[in-house]
Write an enzyme that holds these catalytic residues in place. Structure first.
Site, PDB file in Angstrom:
ATOM      1  CB  SER A  15      -0.875   0.015   1.260  1.00 18.18           C
ATOM      2  OG  SER A  15      -1.412   1.303   1.477  1.00 18.18           O
TER       3      SER A  15
ATOM      4  CE1 TYR B 104      -4.007  -2.263   5.240  1.00 24.45           C
ATOM      5  CE2 TYR B 104      -3.497  -0.018   4.583  1.00 24.45           C
ATOM      6  CZ  TYR B 104      -3.885  -1.296   4.250  1.00 24.45           C
ATOM      7  OH  TYR B 104      -4.149  -1.612   2.938  1.00 24.45           O
TER       8      TYR B 104
HETATM    9  P1  NAP Z   1     -11.310  -6.807   0.087  1.00 32.78           P
HETATM   10  O1  NAP Z   1     -12.279  -6.415  -0.970  1.00 32.78           O
HETATM   11  O2  NAP Z   1     -11.727  -6.730   1.517  1.00 32.78           O
HETATM   12  O3  NAP Z   1     -10.747  -8.251  -0.223  1.00 32.78           O
HETATM   13  C1  NAP Z   1      -9.881  -8.887   0.658  1.00 32.78           C
HETATM   14  C2  NAP Z   1     -10.220 -10.359   0.674  1.00 32.78           C
HETATM   15  O4  NAP Z   1      -9.291 -11.018   1.574  1.00 32.78           O
HETATM   16  C3  NAP Z   1     -11.628 -10.627   1.200  1.00 32.78           C
HETATM   17  O5  NAP Z   1     -12.280 -11.596   0.417  1.00 32.78           O
HETATM   18  C4  NAP Z   1     -11.353 -11.160   2.602  1.00 32.78           C
HETATM   19  O6  NAP Z   1     -12.341 -12.059   3.086  1.00 32.78           O
HETATM   20  C5  NAP Z   1     -10.041 -11.887   2.397  1.00 32.78           C
HETATM   21  N1  NAP Z   1      -9.383 -12.142   3.667  1.00 32.78           N
HETATM   22  C6  NAP Z   1      -9.319 -11.333   4.756  1.00 32.78           C
HETATM   23  N2  NAP Z   1      -8.680 -11.934   5.750  1.00 32.78           N
HETATM   24  C7  NAP Z   1      -8.300 -13.155   5.279  1.00 32.78           C
HETATM   25  C8  NAP Z   1      -7.646 -14.262   5.845  1.00 32.78           C
HETATM   26  N3  NAP Z   1      -7.217 -14.239   7.120  1.00 32.78           N
HETATM   27  N4  NAP Z   1      -7.431 -15.362   5.106  1.00 32.78           N
HETATM   28  C9  NAP Z   1      -7.880 -15.410   3.820  1.00 32.78           C
HETATM   29  N5  NAP Z   1      -8.543 -14.393   3.235  1.00 32.78           N
HETATM   30  C10 NAP Z   1      -8.757 -13.289   3.964  1.00 32.78           C
HETATM   31  O7  NAP Z   1      -9.977  -5.911  -0.017  1.00 32.78           O
HETATM   32  P2  NAP Z   1      -9.247  -5.141  -1.241  1.00 32.78           P
HETATM   33  O8  NAP Z   1      -9.585  -3.700  -1.168  1.00 32.78           O
HETATM   34  O9  NAP Z   1      -9.439  -5.885  -2.495  1.00 32.78           O
HETATM   35  O10 NAP Z   1      -7.755  -5.252  -0.724  1.00 32.78           O
HETATM   36  C11 NAP Z   1      -6.908  -6.293  -1.136  1.00 32.78           C
HETATM   37  C12 NAP Z   1      -5.500  -5.952  -0.689  1.00 32.78           C
HETATM   38  O11 NAP Z   1      -5.123  -4.682  -1.205  1.00 32.78           O
HETATM   39  C13 NAP Z   1      -5.324  -5.865   0.834  1.00 32.78           C
HETATM   40  O12 NAP Z   1      -4.099  -6.453   1.185  1.00 32.78           O
HETATM   41  C14 NAP Z   1      -5.289  -4.370   1.097  1.00 32.78           C
HETATM   42  O13 NAP Z   1      -4.533  -4.064   2.242  1.00 32.78           O
HETATM   43  C15 NAP Z   1      -4.633  -3.871  -0.165  1.00 32.78           C
HETATM   44  N6  NAP Z   1      -4.916  -2.485  -0.479  1.00 32.78           N
HETATM   45  C16 NAP Z   1      -6.201  -2.074  -0.688  1.00 32.78           C
HETATM   46  C17 NAP Z   1      -6.423  -0.739  -0.978  1.00 32.78           C
HETATM   47  C18 NAP Z   1      -7.810  -0.215  -1.230  1.00 32.78           C
HETATM   48  O14 NAP Z   1      -7.988   1.018  -1.230  1.00 32.78           O
HETATM   49  N7  NAP Z   1      -8.786  -1.060  -1.473  1.00 32.78           N
HETATM   50  C19 NAP Z   1      -5.363   0.166  -1.028  1.00 32.78           C
HETATM   51  C20 NAP Z   1      -4.072  -0.292  -0.802  1.00 32.78           C
HETATM   52  C21 NAP Z   1      -3.858  -1.618  -0.534  1.00 32.78           C
HETATM   53  P3  NAP Z   1     -13.563 -11.430   3.958  1.00 32.78           P
HETATM   54  O15 NAP Z   1     -14.383 -10.642   3.004  1.00 32.78           O
HETATM   55  O16 NAP Z   1     -14.223 -12.642   4.513  1.00 32.78           O
HETATM   56  O17 NAP Z   1     -12.893 -10.584   5.016  1.00 32.78           O
END
Ligand code: NAP
Length: 254
Positions: free
Chosen positions: A138, A151
């Site tokens: 991130s 985070y």
């Molecule tokens: P998301 O839509 O919440 O997707 C994350 C997925 O990971 C969800 O399906 C979640 O399941 C699953 N997950 C959470 N904990 C887990 C575990 N212990 N074991 C296996 N699966 C697990 O998030 P996203 O926005 O796509 O983010 C994905 C990545 O990008 C993350 O690492 C986040 O930190 C990073 N990121 C996101 C952003 C942003 O603005 N979106 C920005 C920078 C970085 P549940 O739904 O059941 O929790």
């Protein structure tokens, strides 16, 4: 270009947001994709969408914090050419008001989860003759953002693990890179707003959108395309690198 025919990919967090889009794109380019996610229904929905488009995929309901389960899964998959570590959770707080419990929870999913995937998956990748790893970090690992103590800690660790793996396995044909997204509109952001700004979601969404100089949040597909590039043979000279995809957040916010 960017074809992944006969490649086997594992994507953690493949049931939602960025991870889901990564699964769809990798499968579209010919990879067989293992969709690893805590949420069984969401993982299976990703697989259904891939199969509907004529691709190959399999869902595995798994918690990335469970090292034994990760090892068992990766050994059973047997051959891995592409690994995308995307599962992650968010947290709001500074060094004083972040509780030990929350700190450990973020550490366990965002740091130990990536470690578990690397620890369990690299030996399988070595046996497969090498491969490519992409870790999702991130922008918070690059610049100070208010109230992202735990985070930010976790994403800084993802950067460090990326460099370590890139260095240690370079001679075995394993490339390892990371992507640092700015804000991307996913259920992660919607959940974050609902939890931390109840009743003010729309206002905060607009505010967060404007913190990107480009004036909006990113789309999951915009991250997925960079993952595809890094995983392709066309990116064969790239290892130990991080890519900010952030609408100018890290470079143009003066
Ligand atoms: P998301 O839509 O919440 O997707 C994350 C997925 O990971 C969800 O399906 C979640 O399941 C699953 N997950 C959470 N904990 C887990 C575990 N212990 N074991 C296996 N699966 C697990 O998030 P996203 O926005 O796509 O983010 C994905 C990545 O990008 C993350 O690492 C986040 O930190 C990073 N990121 C996101 C952003 C942003 O603005 N979106 C920005 C920078 C970085 P549940 O739904 O059941 O929790």
């Amino acid at each position: 270009m960017f074809l992944l025919t006969n490649k086997i990919a594992v994507v953690t967090g493949g049931g939602s947001g960025i991870g889901k889009e990564v699964c769809l794109v990798l499968a579209k380019q010919g990879a067989k994709v293992y969709v690893l996610d805590l949420n069984k229904e969401q993982g299976e929905a990703t697989v259904q969408e891939i199969e509907k488009n004529g691709g190959q995929a399999k869902a595995v309901a798994i918690d990335v914090t469970d090292q034994a389960a990760m090892k068992k899964t990766y050994v059973e998959i047997g051959s891995i050419h592409i690994m995308v570590n995307c599962a992650g959770i968010s947290h709001i707080g500074n060094a004083i008001n972040t509780s030990q419990e929350d700190f450990e929870k973020i550490f366990n999913v965002n740091v130990k989860g990536v470690y578990n995937s690397l620890h369990a998956g690299i030996p399988v990748m070595q046996k497969s003759g090498g491969g490519v790893i992409v870790n999702i970090s991130s922008v918070v690992a690059k610049v100070g953002i208010s109230d992202r103590f735990a985070y930010g800690m976790s994403k800084g660790a993802v950067h460090a693990m990326t460099l370590s793996v890139a260095k240690d396995f370079i001679k075995e044909g394993i490339r390892c890179n990371s992507i640092s997204p700015g804000r991307v509109h996913t259920p992660f952001v919607d959940g974050f707003l609902k939890k931390n700004y109840p009743g003010k979601e729309t206002e905060m969404f607009e505010k967060l959108s404007k913190t990107q100089p480009i004036g909006r949040m990113g789309k999951p597909i915009e991250i997925a395309h960079q993952v595809l590039y890094l995983c392709s043979d066309e990116a064969g000279f790239i290892t130990g690198s991080d890519y900010c995809i952030d609408g100018g957040f890290t470079t143009l916010n003066s």
